[in-house]
Design a protein around this motif. Structure first.
Motif, PDB file in Angstrom:
ATOM      1  N   THR A 494       0.838  -1.200   0.000  1.00 41.24           N
ATOM      2  CA  THR A 494       0.000   0.000   0.000  1.00 41.24           C
ATOM      3  C   THR A 494       0.868   1.244   0.000  1.00 41.24           C
ATOM      4  OG1 THR A 494      -1.702  -1.179   1.269  1.00 41.24           O
ATOM      5  CG2 THR A 494      -1.844   1.224   1.204  1.00 41.24           C
ATOM      6  N   LEU A 495       0.684   2.055  -1.030  1.00 42.68           N
ATOM      7  CA  LEU A 495       1.372   3.334  -1.142  1.00 42.68           C
ATOM      8  C   LEU A 495       0.425   4.434  -0.677  1.00 42.68           C
ATOM      9  CD1 LEU A 495       2.819   2.953  -4.780  1.00 42.68           C
ATOM     10  CD2 LEU A 495       3.782   2.089  -2.629  1.00 42.68           C
ATOM     11  N   GLY A 496       0.969   5.435   0.002  1.00 42.87           N
ATOM     12  CA  GLY A 496       0.170   6.567   0.443  1.00 42.87           C
ATOM     13  C   GLY A 496       0.707   7.866  -0.113  1.00 42.87           C
ATOM     14  N   PHE A 497      -0.214   8.711  -0.576  1.00 47.50           N
ATOM     15  CA  PHE A 497       0.165  10.046  -1.051  1.00 47.50           C
ATOM     16  C   PHE A 497      -0.925  11.005  -0.575  1.00 47.50           C
ATOM     17  CE2 PHE A 497       0.330  13.710  -3.730  1.00 47.50           C
ATOM     18  CZ  PHE A 497       1.673  13.899  -4.019  1.00 47.50           C
ATOM     19  N   ALA A 498      -0.614  11.863   0.378  1.00 51.11           N
ATOM     20  CA  ALA A 498      -1.618  12.782   0.911  1.00 51.11           C
ATOM     21  C   ALA A 498      -0.945  14.089   1.287  1.00 51.11           C
ATOM     22  CB  ALA A 498      -2.308  12.159   2.119  1.00 51.11           C
ATOM     23  N   ARG A 499      -1.423  15.177   0.703  1.00 53.26           N
ATOM     24  CA  ARG A 499      -0.878  16.502   0.998  1.00 53.26           C
ATOM     25  C   ARG A 499      -1.699  17.543   0.243  1.00 53.26           C
ATOM     26  NH1 ARG A 499       2.491  13.351  -0.326  1.00 53.26           N
ATOM     27  NH2 ARG A 499       3.902  13.965   1.366  1.00 53.26           N
ATOM     28  N   ARG A 500      -1.345  18.794   0.444  1.00 52.49           N
ATOM     29  CA  ARG A 500      -2.022  19.859  -0.295  1.00 52.49           C
ATOM     30  C   ARG A 500      -1.720  19.696  -1.785  1.00 52.49           C
ATOM     31  NH1 ARG A 500      -0.325  25.243  -1.372  1.00 52.49           N
ATOM     32  NH2 ARG A 500       1.480  24.952   0.005  1.00 52.49           N
ATOM     33  N   PHE A 501      -2.768  19.813  -2.603  1.00 56.44           N
ATOM     34  CA  PHE A 501      -2.585  19.712  -4.044  1.00 56.44           C
ATOM     35  C   PHE A 501      -2.196  21.084  -4.583  1.00 56.44           C
ATOM     36  CE2 PHE A 501      -3.886  15.518  -3.827  1.00 56.44           C
ATOM     37  CZ  PHE A 501      -3.927  14.916  -5.072  1.00 56.44           C
ATOM     38  N   ASN A 586       6.405  11.232  -1.607  1.00 55.13           N
ATOM     39  CA  ASN A 586       6.405  12.697  -1.621  1.00 55.13           C
ATOM     40  C   ASN A 586       7.221  13.160  -2.817  1.00 55.13           C
ATOM     41  OD1 ASN A 586       5.909  15.323  -0.813  1.00 55.13           O
ATOM     42  ND2 ASN A 586       7.599  15.382   0.646  1.00 55.13           N
ATOM     43  N   THR A 587       6.645  14.045  -3.641  1.00 55.41           N
ATOM     44  CA  THR A 587       7.265  14.370  -4.930  1.00 55.41           C
ATOM     45  C   THR A 587       7.381  15.870  -5.207  1.00 55.41           C
ATOM     46  OG1 THR A 587       5.081  14.150  -5.970  1.00 55.41           O
ATOM     47  CG2 THR A 587       6.511  12.208  -5.993  1.00 55.41           C
ATOM     48  N   PRO A 588       7.776  16.704  -4.263  1.00 51.12           N
ATOM     49  CA  PRO A 588       7.859  18.144  -4.543  1.00 51.12           C
ATOM     50  C   PRO A 588       9.014  18.471  -5.474  1.00 51.12           C
ATOM     51  CG  PRO A 588       8.867  17.681  -2.451  1.00 51.12           C
ATOM     52  CD  PRO A 588       8.252  16.382  -2.917  1.00 51.12           C
ATOM     53  N   ARG A 589       8.955  19.664  -6.032  1.00 52.12           N
ATOM     54  CA  ARG A 589      10.105  20.156  -6.784  1.00 52.12           C
ATOM     55  C   ARG A 589      11.116  20.729  -5.784  1.00 52.12           C
ATOM     56  NH1 ARG A 589       6.073  22.467 -10.555  1.00 52.12           N
ATOM     57  NH2 ARG A 589       6.132  21.215 -12.447  1.00 52.12           N
ATOM     58  N   ARG A 590      12.292  20.195  -5.784  1.00 53.11           N
ATOM     59  CA  ARG A 590      13.345  20.719  -4.909  1.00 53.11           C
ATOM     60  C   ARG A 590      13.719  22.124  -5.372  1.00 53.11           C
ATOM     61  NH1 ARG A 590      18.467  18.228  -2.150  1.00 53.11           N
ATOM     62  NH2 ARG A 590      19.937  19.947  -2.302  1.00 53.11           N
ATOM     63  N   PRO A 591      13.870  23.098  -4.480  1.00 52.56           N
ATOM     64  CA  PRO A 591      13.848  23.032  -3.019  1.00 52.56           C
ATOM     65  C   PRO A 591      12.603  23.695  -2.428  1.00 52.56           C
ATOM     66  CG  PRO A 591      15.059  24.987  -3.659  1.00 52.56           C
ATOM     67  CD  PRO A 591      14.417  24.423  -4.924  1.00 52.56           C
ATOM     68  N   TRP A 592      11.446  23.447  -3.009  1.00 52.18           N
ATOM     69  CA  TRP A 592      10.244  24.202  -2.643  1.00 52.18           C
ATOM     70  C   TRP A 592       9.487  23.605  -1.460  1.00 52.18           C
ATOM     71  CZ3 TRP A 592       8.172  25.328  -8.283  1.00 52.18           C
ATOM     72  CH2 TRP A 592       9.073  26.181  -8.919  1.00 52.18           C
ATOM     73  N   GLU A 593       9.890  22.456  -0.967  1.00 53.28           N
ATOM     74  CA  GLU A 593       9.298  21.885   0.240  1.00 53.28           C
ATOM     75  C   GLU A 593      10.197  22.295   1.402  1.00 53.28           C
ATOM     76  OE1 GLU A 593       6.359  20.479   0.922  1.00 53.28           O
ATOM     77  OE2 GLU A 593       6.655  18.313   1.047  1.00 53.28           O
ATOM     78  N   ALA A 594       9.762  23.294   2.164  1.00 55.45           N
ATOM     79  CA  ALA A 594      10.630  23.821   3.219  1.00 55.45           C
ATOM     80  C   ALA A 594      11.104  22.710   4.149  1.00 55.45           C
ATOM     81  CB  ALA A 594       9.890  24.895   4.007  1.00 55.45           C
ATOM     82  N   CYS A 595      10.177  21.876   4.585  1.00 58.55           N
ATOM     83  CA  CYS A 595      10.550  20.726   5.407  1.00 58.55           C
ATOM     84  C   CYS A 595       9.685  19.532   5.037  1.00 58.55           C
ATOM     85  CB  CYS A 595      10.404  21.051   6.897  1.00 58.55           C
ATOM     86  SG  CYS A 595      10.845  19.660   7.959  1.00 58.55           S
ATOM     87  N   GLY A 596       8.368  19.665   5.209  1.00 52.67           N
ATOM     88  CA  GLY A 596       7.482  18.524   5.009  1.00 52.67           C
ATOM     89  C   GLY A 596       7.537  17.632   6.231  1.00 52.67           C
TER      90      GLY A 596
END
Length: 839
Positions: A494-501, A586-596
């Motif tokens: 089971t993979l999980g992906f949950a965050r602000r779109f 988690n797949t943000p564009r680096r470096p736009w995820e300050a921490c997560g």
């Protein structure tokens, strides 16, 4: 201040005491009490106060005559009171410190779904840090706003589009209490806005040992339009946002003063609360008679600004005309300064009258320390704020970092709590956690895998129920609702992906090649299932379009059994996901995820991360702990690079993650997977906990800030006045400072430098001369203080300075520089002047 809740039923006050302390949100000891009162309502709401307010008095009376029930409640109340008085880490380690109170300001706090005054990551950090402060006994008080509607609630309609709902937060059903004065009167504040006043109601939230105070404009004495100032979190336009931030910063500090509190430290969780630095200075002016300039110089030493923003566009900015409308009278009458001086605090160029007012700039200019929320974010923040420190090397921009952590007892499942308790003890998150890494390694492969199987089963059961209820609410057929009760398989990866779109988070990276994703999910030998959740801001059309793409993909007949989208992503849903998924993506564009922080929550529960090398994962990742996406470089919003990373994501899943999960020994245990789980749990969980983060804040920032503030405020602010005089002197004379002749002589292993400096009539003790060399590769820069040797004959204010440095680097690498110097002043944070001999 007192709060009274009574029905006249003997024993009710004890229940109210338990229900109104949000310690229940991470300490499950009281769960059975509320379950006995109303099992169905408790299951739906997980809000003790709603249960207590909703069930009949007859029901309460019946349970309170049960001696076993009463004894349980009595024990719980006594345990709570004993724990409130027990020795804590802070008392044991820092009982003699000058720190008595930290005021923690935040626009949102995520404590529990029962108090929906949060949106996402910022509130998550704030709530978890309050809880950790309670566990550790750190004297923190929180300050925020009580929103009538909070952040929006999400519904996916029949066409696959997000709809935003704003249900009313009835204060009577929230685990909060009116803040009352000793005579029982509700404490209300009057805040002046242009042409009118706003009355603010005050509320108290008990968070274990910590109190959180909330301000609310929904007072009957206000005009209807003003009652709605605290209506929505992150709703409305710039004017509403400005009014909210004024109420938070100015109203929040005024509330603390009204309560008789004088915190040594003010912690600004993002720039939203930056007006608190102005109100703190105003209160100091009122107490001491000092002008604003001195008051700010004194009080800023006790202020800490934590920035969570990774892009310049993320900072709150306001039009100068709006600031003039709302703060002109406050500046001129309350602070005693011209409006332009106030505007200058929020501008890069104080003389540019058209430049907008930046709340982050105000926070920086009003604080004695600034930090980002991960090591990488510290680097990003130094680049973002370079314009405030012209000519300073990026490495010396005065922004450090304290990497976020999550409050482990909030996010671990009951079985995870049992597992860790058996291995590490019950009080493991209330001290320094020194032995946790060693102790958790003692858990056997069999126990770890059985624990994970149970977690998967629990998640599947919850997902089926929630999805069925979600489908029924949108009018789906009975057949479709029934099918939801049979989706997913607890034995499948089971993979999980949950965050602000949001586009920068690239929530649709997995959808880059739909056919390949379908093959990956439906492999008959090694199937995979995916659970998705997340909201897009109601004004973010691009983010909403990304949700619609997923919904339309999922609704295909061959996809439906393998992917679930759960709407209305909130704290309760987050808890279930992080407790049950096998892999968190988690797949943000680096470096736009300050921490997560979402990926940190799976650690204690045995989940494994597959994430972009951004935010916290950039410093946490090791090959035996999880999987990394990306090359550790920045590529902006390059669509071609997105395609490269999408293919890499498929490759990692197909070639590494899936085979490792399904490679079992003769007992059916995936040994390599379990070994990775164990290492992730042991090495990452303690470090990426709010326990460690809050101890870091305390020892690196709170304690030094408290000492610095006490020093500057002592002796009628003598130090503060001296500091301001020194700053003004530097400002007036800086332009006439210059370097003269430079002599370099290489002698064996050293270069000997002699530099002539002309200081006009500035006191030589007011500046420092250094030799500086840029860092090489991963090294730090070289800063060698030069000594004043003699005054130059025939030159007013001329001096010769000398220093020796290693000849391992060529003499051309070094240059002299002149910077301000004053005891215990943070340079360049408090004064950014610098003069280079060359370059």
């Amino acid at each position: 201040m007192t709060n009274l809740h009574s029905t006249g039923i003997e024993g009710f006050d004890a229940l109210a005491e338990l229900a109104l302390d949000m310690r229940w949100s991470w300490d499950r000891a009281t769960d059975e009490v509320w379950r006995q009162l109303d099992p169905e309502l408790w299951e739906i709401t997980h809000n003790p106060w709603i249960v207590l307010q909703t069930v009949s008095l007859d029901r309460i009376e019946r349970v309170l005559v049960d001696p076993v029930f009463c004894k349980d409640v009595e024990v719980l109340v006594q345990t709570r009171r004993q724990e409130m008085e027990a020795q804590t880490w802070f008392q044991q380690q820092h009982s003699q410190s000058p720190l008595t109170k930290v005021a923690y300001f935040s626009m949102e706090f995520m404590l529990n779904e029962a108090l929906p005054i949060y949106s996402g990551g910022l509130g998550n950090v704030a709530g978890d840090q309050l809880k950790a402060a309670s566990d550790l006994g750190i004297p923190v008080v929180g300050v925020g706003l009580l929103y009538q509607q909070g952040y929006f609630r999400q519904v996916i309609d029949k066409d696959g589009n997000q709809q935003a709902l704003f249900p009313y937060n009835d204060p009577g059903q929230l685990p909060i209490a009116p803040l009352r004065q000793a005579n029982g009167e509700w404490l209300r504040l009057e805040i002046t806005l242009p042409g009118y006043t706003v009355w603010l109601r005050t509320w108290q939230v008990q968070v274990g040992r910590v109190k959180l105070y909330l301000l609310d404009s929904n007072d009957a004495a206000n005009f209807p339009v003003h009652r709605g100032i605290t209506s929505e979190l992150y709703g409305g336009g710039p004017e509403l946002r400005l009014k909210q931030e004024m109420l938070l910063g100015i109203g929040g500090w005024r509330l603390l003063a009204t309560l008789g509190m004088q915190p040594e430290v003010c912690h600004l969780n993002e720039g939203h609360a930056a007006f608190a630095v102005l109100e703190r200075a105003r209160c100091f002016m009122q107490e001491t008679g000092q002008p604003f300039e001195v008051a700010l110089a004194v009080t800023r030493a006790g202020n800490l600004f934590t920035t969570h923003t990774a892009v310049a566009a993320g900072f709150d900015r306001f039009d100068p005309a709006l600031i003039e409308q709302y703060l002109k009278v406050y500046a001129e009458h309350d602070l005693g300064i011209p409006l332009q001086d106030l505007l200058a605090l929020g501008r890069r160029n104080p003389h540019d009258l058209s430049e907008s007012f930046n709340m982050a700039y105000l926070a920086i200019r009003g604080s004695g320390a600034v930090n980002g929320v991960s090591r990488l974010h510290g680097e990003v923040s130094r680049r973002l704020f370079e314009p405030l420190f012209p000519r300073w090397p990026t490495t010396e921009i005065p922004i450090g970092h304290v990497t976020n952590g999550v409050h482990i007892p909030t996010w671990d499942s009951a079985p995870a709590d049992d597992l860790w308790t058996q291995a590490c003890g019950k009080c493991r998150w209330q001290g320094t956690m020194d032995t946790l890494e060693r102790d958790i390694r003692s858990v056997t492969d069999t126990d770890l895998w059985q624990f994970r199987l149970a977690a998967s089963k629990s998640l599947v059961t919850y997902t089926r129920k929630r999805l069925a209820r979600q489908l029924a609410a949108t009018g789906a057929s009975i057949e479709v609702v029934t099918q939801a009760g049979h989706l997913l398989d607890p034995n499948v990866l089971t993979l999980g992906f949950a965050r602000r779109f949001a586009t920068y988070k690239r929530p649709n990276l997995l959808l880059h090649d739909p056919a390949r994703l379908l093959r990956l999910l439906t492999n008959p030998q090694h199937p995979v299932q995916l659970i998705i959740a997340g909201k897009a801001h109601p004004k973010d059309r691009e983010g909403q379009a990304l949700i619609s793409q997923w919904i339309h993909f999922i609704r295909q007949a061959d996809i439906r059994p393998h992917i679930v989208f759960l709407e209305d992503y909130d704290m309760l849903l987050t808890e279930h996901l992080v407790q049950g998924v096998d892999v968190w993506i988690n797949t943000p564009r680096r470096p736009w995820e300050a921490c997560g922080t979402s990926g940190m929550k799976v650690l204690v529960n045995g989940g494994i991360n597959l994430s972009e090398l951004d935010g916290w994962w950039a410093e946490a990742y090791a090959p035996d702990l999880g999987w990394a996406l990306g090359d550790g470089q920045e590529h902006g919003d390059d669509a071609d690079w997105d395609a490269v990373e999408a293919e890499s994501l498929y490759d990692i899943l197909e070639q590494e993650v899936i085979p490792e999960f399904y490679c079992r020994d003769e007992s059916g245990i995936p040994l390599a997977w379990v070994a990775r789980m164990r290492e992730s749990m042991a090495r990452l969980t303690p470090y990426f906990s709010a326990n460690r983060a809050v101890r870091d804040y305390t020892e690196q920032h709170y304690l030094p800030a408290a000492a610095a503030y006490q020093l500057r405020s002592a002796d009628k602010s003598t130090v503060g006045k001296q500091l301001v005089d020194w700053q003004n002197n530097i400002q007036q004379k800086w332009e006439k400072l210059r370097f003269g002749e430079v002599k370099v002589e290489t002698m064996g292993e050293h270069h000997h430098y002699e530099v002539q400096v002309y200081l006009n009539d500035l006191d030589p003790n007011a500046v420092r001369i250094e030799l500086y060399a840029e860092p090489r590769e991963a090294s730090t820069p070289i800063r060698q203080v030069m000594q004043r040797e003699r005054q130059l004959v025939g030159a007013s204010g001329g001096y010769a300075y000398s220093a020796d440095v290693s000849a391992t680097r060529p003499s051309s690498d070094y240059t002299a520089r002149l910077i301000p110097n004053f005891d215990r002043v943070a340079v360049p944070l408090e004064i950014a002047h610098i003069l280079w001999q060359r370059g």
